[in-house]
Write a protein that holds these residues in place. Structure first.
Motif, PDB file in Angstrom:
ATOM      1  N   THR A  12      -6.048  -6.519  11.625  1.00 56.78           N
ATOM      2  CA  THR A  12      -5.214  -6.681  10.033  1.00 56.78           C
ATOM      3  C   THR A  12      -4.009  -7.123  10.320  1.00 56.78           C
ATOM      4  OG1 THR A  12      -6.985  -5.463   9.478  1.00 56.78           O
ATOM      5  CG2 THR A  12      -5.371  -6.127   7.677  1.00 56.78           C
ATOM      6  N   ALA A  43      -2.688   4.367   3.688  1.00 49.84           N
ATOM      7  CA  ALA A  43      -3.436   4.187   2.222  1.00 49.84           C
ATOM      8  C   ALA A  43      -4.700   3.761   2.164  1.00 49.84           C
ATOM      9  CB  ALA A  43      -2.426   2.863   1.997  1.00 49.84           C
ATOM     10  N   THR A  44      -5.486   3.276   2.829  1.00 49.01           N
ATOM     11  CA  THR A  44      -6.714   2.614   3.129  1.00 49.01           C
ATOM     12  C   THR A  44      -7.805   3.012   4.021  1.00 49.01           C
ATOM     13  OG1 THR A  44      -6.771   1.184   5.061  1.00 49.01           O
ATOM     14  CG2 THR A  44      -5.803  -0.108   2.998  1.00 49.01           C
ATOM     15  N   LEU A  54      -1.013   1.554   6.647  1.00 49.83           N
ATOM     16  CA  LEU A  54      -2.271   1.552   6.388  1.00 49.83           C
ATOM     17  C   LEU A  54      -3.004   2.153   7.305  1.00 49.83           C
ATOM     18  CD1 LEU A  54      -2.720  -2.498   7.534  1.00 49.83           C
ATOM     19  CD2 LEU A  54      -2.912  -1.784   5.690  1.00 49.83           C
ATOM     20  N   ARG A  61       1.130   3.610  -3.169  1.00 44.42           N
ATOM     21  CA  ARG A  61      -0.274   4.710  -3.545  1.00 44.42           C
ATOM     22  C   ARG A  61      -0.063   5.813  -2.717  1.00 44.42           C
ATOM     23  NH1 ARG A  61      -2.963  -0.214  -2.734  1.00 44.42           N
ATOM     24  NH2 ARG A  61      -4.025   0.805  -0.837  1.00 44.42           N
ATOM     25  N   PRO A 105       0.969  -1.384  -0.066  1.00 37.53           N
ATOM     26  CA  PRO A 105      -0.047  -0.397  -0.281  1.00 37.53           C
ATOM     27  C   PRO A 105       0.949   1.399  -0.108  1.00 37.53           C
ATOM     28  CG  PRO A 105      -0.165  -1.347   1.999  1.00 37.53           C
ATOM     29  CD  PRO A 105       0.451  -1.969   0.879  1.00 37.53           C
TER      30      PRO A 105
END
Length: 466
Positions: A123, A154-155, A151, A60, A57
């Motif tokens: 996660t 990016a998410t 994380l 990005r 990730p």
């Protein structure tokens, strides 16, 4: 790595789909901190595998990568503040934290939500446990925190830029897994010499390891041997270097408590006046580094920062625990000066910015630091020095610090030395000693600063850690 283990680790869906079983924010933080015994293990193999399992990730995101002995946090604060004022969404990853674990992971100046941290920890946990079963060994606390930050950005939040501070060193630091849009090296000093090669030149080689191929670099390093190493690395990587004193500079216009102004001169333009509220002449250097970083981003990536947003962002930037007045009666200042360069900056500020009749200083340090040179800077200016111990496993005991102070004391030094291992009792003594026209200072380890700051500001939500 055996084929069986490789197959297990690369079964992305099976691992990432598992729930780590953590039920609360407190459990998540406890799990991450339980990885501290694995220590600081330089190298990128474990973080690379962890991010590979997550689909990489980090690729990005646009990172502004910041390394250096001192000033990383302040430069991060300046950049974050200006970018937010300019309308950008900004992630900021820093360490250590002053108040709470969530301080590490900020988005537009706000901490990560506890529930989000819990979800991301669940996660990560199955993946971390799977990697721990291989010859790579368990990811460390800082590796997991770094992966969690990636994380998060990016998410969950998707910032325009991530201000990305190194932990320790640079070349083998976990944060060096990313390829940034710009690299920043604030300075190179004597902190962590034992971990980074024993000499300034070796430390410089580690810090300059964040320089990536073709990625511009902004730096304020000054020592000739360090400048040479940074220049060589930039040339080797075909990266354009913008160096304080060569491609950009600044000149102080005025300085008083909580307000400094300066003129910035860069390759592309000059700007004056610019003001900051952070104290200490070194903060003008940090602000100039931030301004040059933004100027380079304007040229390379068409970053839009108008002059009003730049001025407001610099002026409003805050960084707790650095030359920060946390009490007015008695007047108490906290500053995390834990290495020689930090102590020199603290002493310079105490001599030039602050006014007082008597100066009372409380100090607590960790082991494996260059305490002798720190003490040499501080002893000539204090009327009282109280040595204590941070509430941390790697604390330096107060008696040994006191013995070092006695050995460094010269015939011209006229101060009272008080030894009080309990930091809370030491703080009470400092407050009692500090009269209306005096100044009390708490300095040393950020672990001590965090506790003192929380106690004085009545912060019941305080945590502490690296």
């Amino acid at each position: 790595m055996s084929r069986k283990k490789e197959q297990q680790l690369n079964d992305n869906n099976a691992l990432a789909g598992q729930d780590g079983g953590l039920q609360s924010y407190a459990e998540a933080v406890d799990w991450i901190n339980s990885l501290i015994p694995f220590g600081i293990r330089p190298g990128l193999d474990r973080i690379a595998k962890l991010l590979e399992l997550l689909g990489n990730p980090h690729r990005r995101l646009k990172f502004i990568h910041i390394a250096g002995t001192n000033g990383k946090g302040s430069v991060s604060a300046f950049l974050t503040s200006v970018l937010i004022k300019s309308g950008y969404d900004v992630g900021t990853f820093t360490s250590p934290y002053i108040t709470k674990f969530t301080n590490r992971f900020q988005y537009n100046g706000e901490d990560i939500e506890e529930e989000t941290l819990l979800q991301l920890s669940n996660t990560l946990k199955p993946l971390v446990e799977a990697i721990a079963e291989t010859e790579l060994g368990s990811p460390t606390m800082f590796e997991v925190a770094t992966a969690l930050a990636i994380l998060f950005y990016a998410t969950v939040k998707f910032p325009d830029y991530v201000v990305w501070e190194t932990g320790l060193g640079g070349r083998l630091d976990v944060t060096n897994i990313v390829t940034p849009v710009i690299s920043v090296i604030t300075n190179v000093g004597h902190d962590h010499l034992e971990r980074l090669g024993g000499t300034l030149a070796n430390v410089a080689k580690e810090k300059s390891g964040i320089i990536k191929s073709g990625v511009p670099v902004v730096s304020a390093v000054t020592q000739p041997e360090v400048v040479e190493i940074v220049k060589q690395k930039a040339a080797e990587m075909k990266s354009t270097l913008y160096l304080l004193g060569e491609q950009f500079n600044y000149n102080e216009l005025s300085a008083k408590e909580n307000e400094q102004s300066f003129r910035f001169d860069g390759l592309f333009r000059s700007i004056e006046p610019l003001s900051i509220s952070l104290n200490g002449a070194h903060q003008q250097t940090n602000a100039a580094v931030a301004v040059m970083t933004l100027e380079v981003l304007r040229q390379y990536y068409a970053l839009i920062v108008d002059d009003e947003a730049l001025a407001e962002g610099l002026r409003e930037a805050a960084w707790p625990g650095r030359l920060e007045i946390v009490s007015q009666s008695p007047r108490i200042l906290v500053d995390g000066a834990h290495n020689p360069e930090g102590a020199e900056s603290l002493v310079q500020a105490l001599r030039t910015i602050y006014r007082y009749d008597r100066l009372h200083l409380m100090m607590g340090m960790l082991e494996n630091k260059n305490h002798s040179d720190v003490i040499k800077h501080i002893l000539p200016i204090v009327d009282t020095i109280i040595v204590t111990e941070p509430d941390y496993r790697q604390k330096n005991d107060a008696e040994s610090l006191a013995a070092l102070i006695r050995s460094e004391r010269s015939v011209d030094d006229s101060f009272e030395l008080i030894v009080e291992p309990d930091w809370q009792t030491a703080l009470q003594k400092l407050q009692q000693l500090t009269g209306e026209s005096d100044l009390g200072v708490v300095s040393g380890s950020l672990y001590l600063i965090a506790d003192v700051r929380s106690r004085i500001l009545y912060n019941s939500d305080s945590e502490k850690g690296w």
